[in-house]
Write a protein that holds these residues in place. Structure first.
Motif, PDB file in Angstrom:
ATOM      1  N   LEU A   1      23.055  -2.178 -27.090  1.00 22.41           N
ATOM      2  CA  LEU A   1      22.313  -1.427 -28.099  1.00 22.41           C
ATOM      3  C   LEU A   1      23.095  -0.189 -28.502  1.00 22.41           C
ATOM      4  N   GLU A   2      23.116   0.075 -29.791  1.00 26.96           N
ATOM      5  CA  GLU A   2      23.779   1.264 -30.298  1.00 26.96           C
ATOM      6  C   GLU A   2      22.837   2.462 -30.235  1.00 26.96           C
ATOM      7  N   GLY A   3      23.411   3.659 -30.055  1.00 34.81           N
ATOM      8  CA  GLY A   3      22.611   4.873 -30.053  1.00 34.81           C
ATOM      9  C   GLY A   3      21.973   5.200 -28.723  1.00 34.81           C
ATOM     10  N   PHE A   4      22.501   4.622 -27.638  1.00 32.47           N
ATOM     11  CA  PHE A   4      21.911   4.866 -26.319  1.00 32.47           C
ATOM     12  C   PHE A   4      22.889   5.513 -25.334  1.00 32.47           C
ATOM     13  N   GLU A   5      24.070   5.893 -25.811  1.00 30.66           N
ATOM     14  CA  GLU A   5      25.022   6.531 -24.902  1.00 30.66           C
ATOM     15  C   GLU A   5      24.478   7.851 -24.370  1.00 30.66           C
ATOM     16  N   GLU A   6      23.709   8.559 -25.183  1.00 31.64           N
ATOM     17  CA  GLU A   6      23.138   9.843 -24.769  1.00 31.64           C
ATOM     18  C   GLU A   6      21.606   9.796 -24.806  1.00 31.64           C
ATOM     19  N   ALA A   7      21.039   8.637 -24.531  1.00 28.73           N
ATOM     20  CA  ALA A   7      19.574   8.487 -24.574  1.00 28.73           C
ATOM     21  C   ALA A   7      18.922   9.389 -23.532  1.00 28.73           C
ATOM     22  N   GLY A   8      17.774   9.945 -23.887  1.00 29.67           N
ATOM     23  CA  GLY A   8      17.036  10.794 -22.964  1.00 29.67           C
ATOM     24  C   GLY A   8      16.058  10.007 -22.118  1.00 29.67           C
ATOM     25  N   TYR A   9      15.875  10.457 -20.896  1.00 24.26           N
ATOM     26  CA  TYR A   9      14.914   9.827 -19.975  1.00 24.26           C
ATOM     27  C   TYR A   9      13.543  10.457 -20.226  1.00 24.26           C
ATOM     28  N   VAL A  10      12.563   9.613 -20.585  1.00 19.86           N
ATOM     29  CA  VAL A  10      11.215  10.103 -20.897  1.00 19.86           C
ATOM     30  C   VAL A  10      10.282   9.952 -19.704  1.00 19.86           C
ATOM     31  N   ASP A  11      10.256   8.758 -19.131  1.00 18.59           N
ATOM     32  CA  ASP A  11       9.304   8.485 -18.050  1.00 18.59           C
ATOM     33  C   ASP A  11       9.735   7.240 -17.300  1.00 18.59           C
ATOM     34  N   GLY A  12       9.209   7.084 -16.098  1.00 18.98           N
ATOM     35  CA  GLY A  12       9.464   5.888 -15.318  1.00 18.98           C
ATOM     36  C   GLY A  12       8.386   5.709 -14.274  1.00 18.98           C
ATOM     37  N   TRP A  13       8.080   4.472 -13.957  1.00 18.31           N
ATOM     38  CA  TRP A  13       7.035   4.199 -12.978  1.00 18.31           C
ATOM     39  C   TRP A  13       7.241   2.812 -12.374  1.00 18.31           C
ATOM     40  N   ALA A  14       6.473   2.537 -11.340  1.00 20.85           N
ATOM     41  CA  ALA A  14       6.519   1.231 -10.680  1.00 20.85           C
ATOM     42  C   ALA A  14       5.108   0.833 -10.274  1.00 20.85           C
ATOM     43  N   GLY A  15       4.848  -0.454 -10.215  1.00 19.32           N
ATOM     44  CA  GLY A  15       3.545  -0.959  -9.818  1.00 19.32           C
ATOM     45  C   GLY A  15       3.671  -2.232  -9.004  1.00 19.32           C
ATOM     46  N   VAL A  16       2.598  -2.596  -8.343  1.00 16.62           N
ATOM     47  CA  VAL A  16       2.573  -3.783  -7.488  1.00 16.62           C
ATOM     48  C   VAL A  16       1.610  -4.809  -8.084  1.00 16.62           C
ATOM     49  N   ASP A  17       2.056  -6.041  -8.155  1.00 11.57           N
ATOM     50  CA  ASP A  17       1.228  -7.129  -8.666  1.00 11.57           C
ATOM     51  C   ASP A  17       1.323  -8.295  -7.693  1.00 11.57           C
ATOM     52  N   GLY A  18       0.620  -9.382  -8.004  1.00 12.91           N
ATOM     53  CA  GLY A  18       0.613 -10.555  -7.150  1.00 12.91           C
ATOM     54  C   GLY A  18       1.385 -11.706  -7.760  1.00 12.91           C
ATOM     55  N   ALA A  19       2.190 -12.377  -6.947  1.00 18.63           N
ATOM     56  CA  ALA A  19       2.992 -13.505  -7.397  1.00 18.63           C
ATOM     57  C   ALA A  19       2.538 -14.793  -6.719  1.00 18.63           C
ATOM     58  N   THR A  20       2.709 -15.895  -7.415  1.00 14.93           N
ATOM     59  CA  THR A  20       2.480 -17.226  -6.857  1.00 14.93           C
ATOM     60  C   THR A  20       3.825 -17.943  -6.754  1.00 14.93           C
ATOM     61  N   PRO A  21       3.890 -19.073  -6.048  1.00 12.75           N
ATOM     62  CA  PRO A  21       5.176 -19.767  -5.886  1.00 12.75           C
ATOM     63  C   PRO A  21       5.803 -20.240  -7.191  1.00 12.75           C
ATOM     64  N   ASP A  22       4.992 -20.566  -8.207  1.00  8.88           N
ATOM     65  CA  ASP A  22       5.547 -21.088  -9.459  1.00  8.88           C
ATOM     66  C   ASP A  22       5.408 -20.122 -10.627  1.00  8.88           C
ATOM     67  N   THR A  23       5.028 -18.878 -10.371  1.00  8.12           N
ATOM     68  CA  THR A  23       4.906 -17.775 -11.348  1.00  8.12           C
ATOM     69  C   THR A  23       3.710 -17.909 -12.288  1.00  8.12           C
TER      70      THR A  23
ATOM     71  N   GLU B   1       0.822  -1.211   0.000  1.00  7.64           N
ATOM     72  CA  GLU B   1       0.000   0.000   0.000  1.00  7.64           C
ATOM     73  C   GLU B   1       0.861   1.269   0.000  1.00  7.64           C
ATOM     74  N   GLY B   2       2.041   1.174   0.590  1.00  2.00           N
ATOM     75  CA  GLY B   2       2.897   2.344   0.677  1.00  2.00           C
ATOM     76  C   GLY B   2       4.030   2.359  -0.327  1.00  2.00           C
ATOM     77  N   ALA B   3       4.033   1.409  -1.267  1.00  2.05           N
ATOM     78  CA  ALA B   3       5.138   1.313  -2.228  1.00  2.05           C
ATOM     79  C   ALA B   3       5.156   2.514  -3.169  1.00  2.05           C
ATOM     80  N   SER B   4       6.347   2.961  -3.511  1.00  5.08           N
ATOM     81  CA  SER B   4       6.498   4.086  -4.420  1.00  5.08           C
ATOM     82  C   SER B   4       6.019   3.725  -5.823  1.00  5.08           C
ATOM     83  N   GLY B   5       5.379   4.683  -6.473  1.00  4.10           N
ATOM     84  CA  GLY B   5       4.954   4.503  -7.852  1.00  4.10           C
ATOM     85  C   GLY B   5       5.970   4.994  -8.857  1.00  4.10           C
ATOM     86  N   GLN B   6       7.134   5.409  -8.391  1.00  2.00           N
ATOM     87  CA  GLN B   6       8.187   5.919  -9.261  1.00  2.00           C
ATOM     88  C   GLN B   6       9.298   4.888  -9.421  1.00  2.00           C
TER      89      GLN B   6
END
Length: 381
Positions: free
Chosen positions: A287-309, A265-270
């Motif tokens: 990957l080529e062309g990523f030495e100066e790649a720009g940061y567009v967006d980022g996020w995080a979410g919470v899901d549910g896991a089972t023992p065998d995925t 419930e308190g996990a960061s969304g970033q």
């Protein structure tokens, strides 16, 4: 009068189940917030069901066939692309055997030597790799658009959706479900489908323990120096716990870095700084062309896991009659939604599903405890 089905959870699974059942049942969906506003909207939208269910190809093909047919419905689109797994020299022999074995089962998988891979995917630098495993059938969707399109279909067939409506309890009499207790009062039902993600365990603990625990995963979008070309694949980097795919505008989405979450419930969304730094160091190595790649967006979410995925799609024998559980998708909820909808329908009606439900049955687990080691599946095969 049609039998009544109440669905707990308005994410992509709840919307898919509602769409499947609405033509034949009186369906009501209850969502404590807005539709597809949590894990569903934050997903990467990858469709890799054939590689996820190589041992149960009927499951994988059922999903692929659905997405191909559903493409173009409303605003929804399915972009089909190959996906590749980078192979390090120490795993070359193992992966060659793997590709031969899977291809022998008529699945679209092949091993590409380093030179072949470089020719097929010139944006990549495979100098540190022996080759790649290529899965010929995979793709991606926009998760939110997919969920809302499912919702529109279900609504058009008569399903009712209650948003901003928390569900407090399952109602049970004489061992049978009779409905739900919501913040707006009782909702009578002959069947209840619990598709509440990682919250399913707590919600049903009084009635049947479900072996699901929450985990947190992350995504980042980067803008490369030159937009990604047509034909850029999806894929994963084994050992680094990341997967990736292109965006329609030529940007690059990379996700993973998944860990068990003790405070969902308190996990960061970033996206974490550690993950951003990991991506910044890792991506230019392959990957080529990523030495100066720009940061567009980022996020995080919470899901549910089972023992065998793999998810639980079942009517547990020790649960009240009329209860069906659809949870524990381990980050694969979007791609598994068509399978979950078909499985739930089979469980309610007794109709044969076009694939075995055994792989989703809860009795495959020796224990129902949520005290199990979390397994990240973002590293791929």
């Amino acid at each position: 009068m049609s039998e009544r089905v109440a669905i707990v959870g308005g994410g992509v699974i709840g919307c898919a189940v509602a769409r499947e059942l609405a033509p034949d049942y009186d369906v009501e969906v209850f969502e404590k917030g807005q539709l597809a506003s949590e894990a569903s909207a934050l997903a990467a939208g990858e469709i890799t069901m054939l590689s996820s269910y190589e041992d149960e190809p009927a499951v994988g093909w059922h999903a692929v066939d659905f997405f191909r047919e559903y493409d173009g419905t409303g605003e929804f689109s399915y972009t089909e692309l190959p996906s590749i797994g980078l192979v390090t020299p120490d795993r070359e022999d193992e992966k060659r055997r793997y590709a031969s074995r899977v291809a022998a089962d008529d699945l679209p998988v092949r091993y590409l030597e380093r030179e072949e891979a470089s020719e097929a995917y010139p944006t990549f630098d495979f100098s540190d790799h022996a080759g790649v495993i290529e899965h010929g059938v995979s793709g991606f969707v926009d998760p939110y658009t997919f969920a809302i399109t499912l919702h529109h279909d279900a609504r058009d067939d008569g399903a009712t959706f209650h948003t901003d409506t928390a569900v407090h309890d399952l109602l049970v009499e004489d061992g049978e479900v009779t409905g739900l207790e919501t913040e707006d009062g009782r909702a009578e039902a002959d069947h209840v489908v619990c598709a509440a993600g990682w919250r399913t365990r707590e919600f049903l603990l009084e009635y049947t323990p479900i072996p699901v625990r929450p985990y947190r995963t992350q995504c980042i979008v980067l803008e490369p120096e030159t937009p990604l070309p047509d034909g850029f694949p999806m894929g994963w980097y084994p050992g680094e716990h990341v997967y990736f795919r292109p965006e329609h505008n030529g940007d690059f989405l990379i996700g993973g870095w998944s860990f068990a979450e003790e405070n969902p419930e308190g996990a960061s969304g970033q996206a974490d700084a550690e993950f951003r730094n990991h991506v910044a160091e890792l991506v230019p190595t392959f990957l080529e062309g990523f030495e100066e790649a720009g940061y567009v967006d980022g996020w995080a979410g919470v899901d549910g896991a089972t023992p065998d995925t793999r998810p639980i799609l079942d009517a547990p024998a020790d649960a009240p009659d009329g209860l069906v559980v659809a949870t524990g998708f381990n980050g694969r909820g979007v791609m598994t939604a068509p399978v979950a909808a078909t499985a739930v329908r089979s469980l309610l009606t007794g109709e044969d599903a076009p694939f075995s439900l055994d792989t989703f049955a809860i009795d495959r687990f020796d224990t129902r405890s949520d005290d199990f080691e979390f397994i990240s599946i973002s590293a791929g095969n």
